[in-house]
Design an enzyme around this catalytic site. Structure first.
Site, PDB file in Angstrom:
ATOM      1  N   CYS A 113       0.819  -1.226   0.000  1.00  0.00           N
ATOM      2  CA  CYS A 113       0.000   0.000   0.000  1.00  0.00           C
ATOM      3  C   CYS A 113       0.848   1.270   0.000  1.00  0.00           C
ATOM      4  CB  CYS A 113      -0.933   0.018   1.205  1.00  0.00           C
ATOM      5  SG  CYS A 113      -2.080  -1.357   1.158  1.00  0.00           S
ATOM      6  N   HIS A 280      -3.804   7.134   1.748  1.00  0.00           N
ATOM      7  CA  HIS A 280      -4.037   5.827   1.120  1.00  0.00           C
ATOM      8  C   HIS A 280      -5.463   5.364   1.435  1.00  0.00           C
ATOM      9  CE1 HIS A 280      -3.896   1.692   0.054  1.00  0.00           C
ATOM     10  NE2 HIS A 280      -3.882   1.267   1.306  1.00  0.00           N
ATOM     11  N   ASN A 310     -10.033  -0.598  -1.964  1.00  0.00           N
ATOM     12  CA  ASN A 310      -8.585  -0.448  -1.771  1.00  0.00           C
ATOM     13  C   ASN A 310      -7.859  -1.076  -2.962  1.00  0.00           C
ATOM     14  OD1 ASN A 310      -5.933  -0.552  -0.910  1.00  0.00           O
ATOM     15  ND2 ASN A 310      -6.383  -1.406   1.107  1.00  0.00           N
TER      16      ASN A 310
HETATM   17  O1  UT7 Z   1      -4.315  -1.142   2.900  1.00  0.00           O
HETATM   18  C1  UT7 Z   1      -3.866  -1.425   4.195  1.00  0.00           C
HETATM   19  C2  UT7 Z   1      -4.414  -2.684   4.646  1.00  0.00           C
HETATM   20  N1  UT7 Z   1      -5.704  -2.781   5.185  1.00  0.00           N
HETATM   21  C3  UT7 Z   1      -6.281  -1.949   6.082  1.00  0.00           C
HETATM   22  O2  UT7 Z   1      -5.853  -0.875   6.369  1.00  0.00           O
HETATM   23  C4  UT7 Z   1      -7.525  -2.464   6.752  1.00  0.00           C
HETATM   24  C5  UT7 Z   1      -7.575  -2.090   8.201  1.00  0.00           C
HETATM   25  N2  UT7 Z   1      -8.703  -2.639   8.898  1.00  0.00           N
HETATM   26  C6  UT7 Z   1      -9.991  -2.352   8.607  1.00  0.00           C
HETATM   27  O3  UT7 Z   1     -10.264  -1.608   7.711  1.00  0.00           O
HETATM   28  C7  UT7 Z   1     -11.086  -2.919   9.500  1.00  0.00           C
HETATM   29  O4  UT7 Z   1     -10.495  -3.512  10.635  1.00  0.00           O
HETATM   30  C8  UT7 Z   1     -11.999  -3.947   8.774  1.00  0.00           C
HETATM   31  C9  UT7 Z   1     -12.867  -3.259   7.730  1.00  0.00           C
HETATM   32  C10 UT7 Z   1     -11.169  -5.046   8.131  1.00  0.00           C
HETATM   33  C11 UT7 Z   1     -12.927  -4.609   9.793  1.00  0.00           C
HETATM   34  O5  UT7 Z   1     -13.695  -3.633  10.476  1.00  0.00           O
HETATM   35  P1  UT7 Z   1     -13.810  -3.648  12.070  1.00  0.00           P
HETATM   36  O6  UT7 Z   1     -14.727  -2.597  12.430  1.00  0.00           O
HETATM   37  O7  UT7 Z   1     -12.404  -3.607  12.624  1.00  0.00           O
HETATM   38  O8  UT7 Z   1     -14.490  -5.034  12.328  1.00  0.00           O
HETATM   39  P2  UT7 Z   1     -13.961  -6.247  13.191  1.00  0.00           P
HETATM   40  O9  UT7 Z   1     -12.771  -6.887  12.558  1.00  0.00           O
HETATM   41  O10 UT7 Z   1     -13.867  -5.793  14.599  1.00  0.00           O
HETATM   42  O11 UT7 Z   1     -15.178  -7.240  13.054  1.00  0.00           O
HETATM   43  C12 UT7 Z   1     -16.451  -6.954  13.566  1.00  0.00           C
HETATM   44  C13 UT7 Z   1     -17.414  -8.049  13.169  1.00  0.00           C
HETATM   45  C14 UT7 Z   1     -16.874  -9.439  13.414  1.00  0.00           C
HETATM   46  O12 UT7 Z   1     -17.918 -10.228  13.908  1.00  0.00           O
HETATM   47  P3  UT7 Z   1     -18.007 -10.579  15.481  1.00  0.00           P
HETATM   48  O13 UT7 Z   1     -16.723 -11.315  15.771  1.00  0.00           O
HETATM   49  O14 UT7 Z   1     -18.084  -9.250  16.159  1.00  0.00           O
HETATM   50  O15 UT7 Z   1     -19.235 -11.405  15.561  1.00  0.00           O
HETATM   51  C15 UT7 Z   1     -16.499  -9.911  12.041  1.00  0.00           C
HETATM   52  O16 UT7 Z   1     -16.568 -11.299  11.899  1.00  0.00           O
HETATM   53  O17 UT7 Z   1     -17.703  -7.946  11.774  1.00  0.00           O
HETATM   54  C16 UT7 Z   1     -17.548  -9.244  11.189  1.00  0.00           C
HETATM   55  N3  UT7 Z   1     -17.186  -9.082   9.786  1.00  0.00           N
HETATM   56  C17 UT7 Z   1     -18.098  -8.974   8.803  1.00  0.00           C
HETATM   57  N4  UT7 Z   1     -19.464  -8.983   8.838  1.00  0.00           N
HETATM   58  C18 UT7 Z   1     -20.100  -8.837   7.662  1.00  0.00           C
HETATM   59  C19 UT7 Z   1     -15.947  -9.006   9.241  1.00  0.00           C
HETATM   60  N5  UT7 Z   1     -16.051  -8.853   7.906  1.00  0.00           N
HETATM   61  C20 UT7 Z   1     -17.382  -8.815   7.612  1.00  0.00           C
HETATM   62  C21 UT7 Z   1     -18.109  -8.670   6.409  1.00  0.00           C
HETATM   63  N6  UT7 Z   1     -19.464  -8.681   6.487  1.00  0.00           N
HETATM   64  N7  UT7 Z   1     -17.513  -8.522   5.210  1.00  0.00           N
END
Ligand code: UT7
Length: 353
Positions: A113, A280, A310
């Site tokens: 990235c 980014h 992304n």
């Molecule tokens: O380019 C550089 C690399 N990448 C990044 O910078 C990404 C950085 N991270 C993020 O953008 C966020 O952490 C995510 C978008 C990946 C995830 O968002 P979050 O608010 O941190 O969610 P989380 O990982 O805390 O997950 C919350 C819930 C989980 O369920 P439980 O365990 O609370 O029941 C996940 O399983 O959301 C669930 N979840 C989804 N639900 C529906 C994760 N992905 C999905 C999805 N649809 N696609």
């Protein structure tokens, strides 16, 4: 002498894939994707369209914008973590595809990235060294090859939709935290040496911390393994990237503001002097969080993640190009580019338009 961006262009696939299309493949919702990431749609490449193909489209457009012919370019830098081949990198692929003279060397860099940001600093360093006067810098990535196409993904780009088996649906769901975030795209700029007053590249601060590579990496397909890829790795889905989303999020909203402050301090300018902060595009909440941490108003922090997702090395040059096109970037502005990604690599660069 300064390094100045004299032209830009983008190469994005024609296939627009809206969040709703992904809800048919896995347990996710349009609302989850939009509210957690800001993404509404992304572009998926056609079969046979790799990062070198998208990069070539962007590069042709950037050359035309800069009114430069291929012969006038001294060297090419191609930033991508998803080259057409494991080796060689995309440099020679682009060289042959676009018909660059063989006298023009091509550099391949990765940095995920942060690829475009690192490429900008490299381009400036090569120009400042006096060795090259004019460079073409491309940032491009395709994420669709990471997706499990055998699990019904053809429907996203116009193929027939079919009923998924419970196993296919479960597998797609197991990687939903990553697949919904990424898209395919490329951007390119021409960077030239110039004596045109204050205009140009000012400074960069780049950082690397490999102490937690597992936060965002591809566990399989590596040369510590013998062989570097085998059937079992594929069955264990190890060629698919692994990401600790919350950890990367936390790093992103602290490291990017730190590096912006560091580059401003090095250049002797205030953070409040920044006219446009180009972050980014990994997550809208990250983009907004970085702007907020630096106390910059939202109109100074543009975003287009809602339309592209992304695109890794593609996000910053695509965003830059769109801001030039729609008039948000005007002459005399102080622009700051910042990125963070796998490595971790991160940093910031200041540029006067
Ligand atoms: O380019 C550089 C690399 N990448 C990044 O910078 C990404 C950085 N991270 C993020 O953008 C966020 O952490 C995510 C978008 C990946 C995830 O968002 P979050 O608010 O941190 O969610 P989380 O990982 O805390 O997950 C919350 C819930 C989980 O369920 P439980 O365990 O609370 O029941 C996940 O399983 O959301 C669930 N979840 C989804 N639900 C529906 C994760 N992905 C999905 C999805 N649809 N696609």
């Amino acid at each position: 002498m300064k390094s100045v961006i004299t032209g830009s262009g983008i190469g994005v696939p024609k296939n627009v894939v809206r969040n709703e299309a992904l809800t048919r493949l896995m347990d996710t919702t349009e609302e989850w994707i939009r509210t957690r990431s800001g993404i509404e749609e992304r572009r998926y490449a056609d079969p046979g369209q790799g990062s070198a193909e998208l990069g070539s489209i962007a590069a042709e457009a950037a050359l035309a914008d800069a009114r430069r012919s291929k012969k006038e370019i001294d060297a090419v830098i191609f930033a991508t973590m998803t080259p057409n081949f494991y080796f060689p990198g995309n440099g020679p692929v682009l060289q042959a595809k676009m018909g660059f003279p063989e006298t023009i060397p091509t550099f391949d860099i990765r940095q995920q990235c942060s690829g475009f940001l690192y490429g900008l600093d490299l381009a400036d360093s090569l120009i400042q060294s006096g060795k090259y006067r004019r460079l073409l810098l491309i940032g491009a990535d395709v994420h669709t090859p990471f997706m499990p196409w055998e699990m019904g993904w053809e429907s996203t780009i116009g193929g027939t939709a079919r009923e998924l088996t419970p196993e296919e649906y479960a597998f797609n769901t197991s990687i939903r935290d990553r697949t919904v975030l990424f898209g395919d795209g490329a951007g390119a700029v021409v960077v030239e040496s110039s004596e045109d007053g204050d205009r140009g590249f000012i400074a960069a601060k780049l950082f690397t911390d490999g102490s937690n590579i597992e936060a965002l990496y591809v566990p399989g397909v590596g040369f510590r393994r013998r062989p570097y890829v085998d059937k079992e790795q594929v069955e264990r889905a190890e060629p698919i990237p692994v990401m600790e989303g919350r950890e990367v999020f936390k790093q992103a909203v602290s490291r990017m503001p730190e590096s912006v402050r560091a580059v401003c301090a090095a250049a002797g300018v205030n953070v409040t002097d920044i006219d446009l902060l180009m972050v980014h595009q990994a997550n809208l909440r990250i983009v907004e969080g970085v702007g907020k941490a630096l106390a910059l108003p939202s109109e100074k922090v543009p975003h287009n993640i809602e339309r592209y997702g992304n695109t890794t090395a593609g996000t910053l040059p695509i965003l830059y190009h769109e801001c030039v096109r729609d008039g948000r970037i005007k002459p005399g502005m102080l622009i700051c580019f910042t990125a963070l990604g796998s490595g971790l690599h991160w940093g910031a660069a200041l540029y006067r338009t």
